[in-house]
Design an enzyme around this catalytic site. Structure first.
Site, mmCIF file in Angstrom:
data_model
loop_
_atom_site.group_PDB
_atom_site.id
_atom_site.type_symbol
_atom_site.label_atom_id
_atom_site.label_comp_id
_atom_site.label_asym_id
_atom_site.label_seq_id
_atom_site.Cartn_x
_atom_site.Cartn_y
_atom_site.Cartn_z
ATOM 1 N N GLY A 12 0.830 -1.209 0.000
ATOM 2 C CA GLY A 12 0.000 0.000 0.000
ATOM 3 C C GLY A 12 0.857 1.248 0.000
ATOM 4 O O GLY A 12 0.535 2.243 0.652
ATOM 5 N N ARG A 15 0.399 5.829 -1.799
ATOM 6 C CA ARG A 15 -0.134 7.107 -1.339
ATOM 7 C C ARG A 15 -0.351 7.068 0.174
ATOM 8 O O ARG A 15 -0.138 6.049 0.819
ATOM 9 C CB ARG A 15 -1.467 7.416 -2.038
ATOM 10 C CG ARG A 15 -2.528 6.351 -1.839
ATOM 11 C CD ARG A 15 -3.801 6.658 -2.561
ATOM 12 N NE ARG A 15 -4.835 5.651 -2.294
ATOM 13 C CZ ARG A 15 -6.115 5.796 -2.574
ATOM 14 N NH1 ARG A 15 -6.533 6.913 -3.163
ATOM 15 N NH2 ARG A 15 -6.984 4.851 -2.306
ATOM 16 N N ASN A 89 1.088 -2.401 5.231
ATOM 17 C CA ASN A 89 0.273 -1.196 5.331
ATOM 18 C C ASN A 89 -1.001 -1.270 4.494
ATOM 19 O O ASN A 89 -1.964 -0.559 4.771
ATOM 20 C CB ASN A 89 1.109 0.017 4.906
ATOM 21 C CG ASN A 89 0.272 1.266 4.749
ATOM 22 O OD1 ASN A 89 -0.194 1.849 5.722
ATOM 23 N ND2 ASN A 89 0.073 1.705 3.504
ATOM 24 N N SER A 146 -4.999 -0.595 13.656
ATOM 25 C CA SER A 146 -5.918 0.533 13.745
ATOM 26 C C SER A 146 -6.505 0.631 15.142
ATOM 27 O O SER A 146 -6.642 -0.375 15.857
ATOM 28 C CB SER A 146 -7.060 0.356 12.735
ATOM 29 O OG SER A 146 -8.075 1.332 12.912
ATOM 30 N N TYR A 160 -13.691 -4.562 9.213
ATOM 31 C CA TYR A 160 -12.414 -3.850 9.351
ATOM 32 C C TYR A 160 -11.868 -4.025 10.770
ATOM 33 O O TYR A 160 -10.687 -4.328 10.962
ATOM 34 C CB TYR A 160 -12.622 -2.374 9.034
ATOM 35 C CG TYR A 160 -11.363 -1.537 9.076
ATOM 36 C CD1 TYR A 160 -10.494 -1.496 7.981
ATOM 37 C CD2 TYR A 160 -11.038 -0.777 10.195
ATOM 38 C CE1 TYR A 160 -9.342 -0.722 8.009
ATOM 39 C CE2 TYR A 160 -9.898 -0.004 10.233
ATOM 40 C CZ TYR A 160 -9.052 0.027 9.138
ATOM 41 O OH TYR A 160 -7.915 0.784 9.175
ATOM 42 N N SER A 161 -12.736 -3.852 11.774
ATOM 43 C CA SER A 161 -12.300 -4.020 13.158
ATOM 44 C C SER A 161 -11.787 -5.430 13.412
ATOM 45 O O SER A 161 -10.764 -5.623 14.077
ATOM 46 C CB SER A 161 -13.455 -3.718 14.121
ATOM 47 O OG SER A 161 -13.854 -2.373 14.043
ATOM 48 N N LYS A 164 -8.304 -5.915 11.813
ATOM 49 C CA LYS A 164 -7.231 -5.210 12.504
ATOM 50 C C LYS A 164 -6.980 -5.786 13.899
ATOM 51 O O LYS A 164 -5.843 -5.792 14.380
ATOM 52 C CB LYS A 164 -7.558 -3.717 12.587
ATOM 53 C CG LYS A 164 -7.592 -3.018 11.227
ATOM 54 C CD LYS A 164 -6.254 -3.126 10.503
ATOM 55 C CE LYS A 164 -6.238 -2.325 9.209
ATOM 56 N NZ LYS A 164 -4.916 -2.355 8.532
ATOM 57 N N ILE A 193 -6.175 9.536 11.211
ATOM 58 C CA ILE A 193 -5.010 10.082 10.527
ATOM 59 C C ILE A 193 -5.460 10.670 9.198
ATOM 60 O O ILE A 193 -6.279 10.070 8.488
ATOM 61 C CB ILE A 193 -3.944 8.987 10.273
ATOM 62 C CG1 ILE A 193 -3.557 8.271 11.577
ATOM 63 C CG2 ILE A 193 -2.719 9.579 9.590
ATOM 64 C CD1 ILE A 193 -2.897 9.141 12.615
#
Length: 253
Positions: A12, A15, A89, A146, A160-161, A164, A193
């Protein structure tokens, strides 16, 4: 130039946080191999770095595709002779109209896609890097987790949780298995972020989140990158198997 000639793979890396980590490690002398699934942005980032005399190469890669990962890391290992540092990442956090789906609304294919990129991708890239680090007797693995994996998903979905959170357990096990080879493995758990991912959420959701942060602002990719740089250094050789929070104080342990 503490990382001079260290072969560093950043997934990743086209960017956002990934590109900022690349810039920070390049400043320490690292040789960069950036991977990303977004080929045009990856090549632009690589050309930008080359214009600054950074030793860098781009490899287009879907980290959730096992054969692509095997082929990519074989190519990197054969070309550079080894791999010293891996920064996992790459990650995705799907939204619909800037908002997460509640758990009962998440289709199975979306659930599997998130876990495949965020967690399985971390496993695959780590698995393919470890033999090189073992042979060299030194390695640094930094997994970008995260805040959502430490508490709950305020803006991100449960998939997502889950991905991570799983990253933390995976990292601790890798740290315990490979510490005797001079390899450390750690997680960094960023809060809010400034990055392309945060822009997928609504402005209202972002501002509400920021209002709850004790320091009163979002973090910057450079702040995350500075922490990554430290964990990749010799100074951090006694730090392994941990998750370092960087969230402005919204979650404290």
């Amino acid at each position: 130039m503490e990382l001079s000639d260290r072969i560093t793979v950043i997934t990743g890396g086209a960017r956002g946080i990934g590109a900022e980590i690349a810039a920070e490690l390049a400043a320490q002398g690292a040789t960069l191999v950036l991977t990303d699934i977004i080929e045009d942005e990856l090549q632009k980032t690589v050309e930008d770095f080359k214009g600054k005399n950074v030793k860098v190469e781009g490899v287009t890669l879907d980290v959730g595709n096992e054969q692509q990962v095997i082929d990519a890391f074989k190519y990197i290992g054969e070309k550079y002779g080894t791999i010293h540092i891996l920064i996992n990442n790459a990650g995705i956090s799907p939204k619909v109209n800037g908002k997460r789906r509640s758990t009962h609304e998440i289709p199975l294919d979306e659930w599997e896609s998130v876990l495949n990129v965020n967690l399985t991708g971390t496993f695959l890239c780590t698995r393919e890097s470890l033999p090189y680090m073992q042979r060299g007797g030194w390695g640094r693995i930094v997994n970008i987790s995260s805040l959502a994996g430490r508490t709950s998903g305020r803006i991100a979905g449960s998939h997502y949780s889950a991905s991570k959170s799983g990253m933390g357990g995976f990292t601790r096990t890798v740290a315990s298995e490979y510490g005797s080879y001079g390899i450390t493995a750690n997680c960094i758990a960023p809060g809010r972020i400034e990055s392309p991912m945060t822009k997928t959420a609504t402005e209202e959701a972002n501002q509400k989140f920021i209002s709850e942060i004790p320091v009163g602002r979002s973090g910057t990719p450079k702040e995350v990158a500075s922490l990554v740089s430290y964990l990749c250094s010799e100074k951090a050789g006694y730090i392994t198997g941990t998750t370092v929070d960087i969230n402005g104080g919204i979650f404290m342990v």
